[in-house]
Design a protein around this motif. Structure first.
Motif, mmCIF file in Angstrom:
data_model
loop_
_atom_site.group_PDB
_atom_site.id
_atom_site.type_symbol
_atom_site.label_atom_id
_atom_site.label_comp_id
_atom_site.label_asym_id
_atom_site.label_seq_id
_atom_site.Cartn_x
_atom_site.Cartn_y
_atom_site.Cartn_z
ATOM 1 N N GLU A 3 63.641 48.727 43.353
ATOM 2 C CA GLU A 3 64.943 49.101 44.640
ATOM 3 C C GLU A 3 64.223 50.545 44.860
ATOM 4 O O GLU A 3 64.346 51.016 46.491
ATOM 5 N N SER A 73 77.505 60.458 44.928
ATOM 6 C CA SER A 73 77.618 60.394 43.493
ATOM 7 C C SER A 73 78.915 61.242 42.898
ATOM 8 O O SER A 73 79.953 60.600 43.327
ATOM 9 N N LYS A 120 74.309 51.808 47.992
ATOM 10 C CA LYS A 120 74.542 52.350 46.324
ATOM 11 C C LYS A 120 75.608 51.113 46.439
ATOM 12 O O LYS A 120 75.634 50.582 45.323
ATOM 13 N N THR A 123 73.546 48.224 44.929
ATOM 14 C CA THR A 123 72.484 48.224 43.927
ATOM 15 C C THR A 123 74.280 48.429 42.725
ATOM 16 O O THR A 123 73.099 49.146 41.634
ATOM 17 N N GLN A 124 75.112 47.607 42.973
ATOM 18 C CA GLN A 124 75.828 48.911 41.748
ATOM 19 C C GLN A 124 76.163 49.746 41.038
ATOM 20 O O GLN A 124 75.948 49.920 40.171
ATOM 21 N N ASN A 126 73.440 51.985 41.044
ATOM 22 C CA ASN A 126 72.076 52.273 40.851
ATOM 23 C C ASN A 126 71.648 53.795 42.407
ATOM 24 O O ASN A 126 71.836 52.570 43.069
ATOM 25 N N LEU A 127 71.782 55.252 42.169
ATOM 26 C CA LEU A 127 70.950 55.670 43.419
ATOM 27 C C LEU A 127 69.075 54.939 43.721
ATOM 28 O O LEU A 127 68.952 56.420 44.529
ATOM 29 N N ALA A 128 68.806 54.747 43.344
ATOM 30 C CA ALA A 128 67.334 54.531 43.464
ATOM 31 C C ALA A 128 67.662 53.706 45.060
ATOM 32 O O ALA A 128 66.342 54.844 45.719
#
Length: 198
Positions: A3, A73, A120, A123-124, A126-128
């Motif tokens: 990702e 976040s 974000k 991708t559930q 996820n910060l990638a």
């Protein structure tokens, strides 16, 4: 990790799309002496690009990690408790734009913030992907600036293009692309889980 790299490629592509449209519309050109994309020319010029690219990538990724943890976040989660989901996204986006200390960049950074929130969410949490996208945008912008590969024509209206390569979304072209991305990736309100016991 996948990702992150998809986001990175996406960020580089967005910056090049902004500059490509500027070139196609006649507002910019490649500078004279720009290497061609023939294999020998690329190999010859790669040693001049590799170190700045690596430096730009490492710096951009480090900054992106901090920005995404704070603005996608921690801050929105804190604000959402008192003011709600969309107010938290908006306030975080405004704060994100103001740290860049460029008034013409505020609309573009607010729209970019919506894109990053949407990534974000898709991708559930996820910060990638947001880190990769932001890192790609910053790395490509840095390389465009340091290599001076693109020259803007002096008669180009200031509102049409970004006058500062590190902020590709200042002008109408970049802002339009960022607005389109914000529409495509607009974050949806998360579904509340029912905690009542029957």
């Amino acid at each position: 990790m996948q990702e992150f790299f998809q986001g990175l490629v996406g960020g580089v592509s967005v910056v090049w799309l902004v500059h490509s449209i500027s070139i196609l519309l006649g507002f910019a050109t490649f500078r004279e002496g720009t290497p061609s994309f023939l294999p020998f020319d690329l190999l010859k010029s790669s040693r001049n690009v590799l170190l700045p690219a690596l430096r730009g990538f490492i710096t951009a990724t480090s900054i992106s990690v901090v920005e995404e943890v704070v603005f996608r976040s921690w801050l929105p989660e804190e604000v959402a408790v008192d003011l709600g989901y969309y107010n938290a996204i908006l306030m975080s986006g405004v704060a994100f734009s103001l740290i860049h200390r460029s008034l013409p960049s505020v609309p573009g950074f607010v729209l970019l913030s919506l894109v990053l929130f949407g990534l974000k969410q898709r991708t559930q949490g996820n910060l990638a992907a947001p880190i990769g996208l932001r890192s790609g945008i910053m790395t490509a912008s840095y390389l465009t600036q340091t290599s001076r590969i693109i020259a803007f024509k002096p008669e180009t209206p200031f509102w049409m293009i970004s006058t500062y390569h590190l902020h590709p979304f200042d002008g109408a072209i970049g802002l339009s692309i960022c607005a389109l991305l914000a529409i495509l990736f607009f974050p949806q309100r998360p579904v509340q889980k029912d905690t009542s016991v029957s």
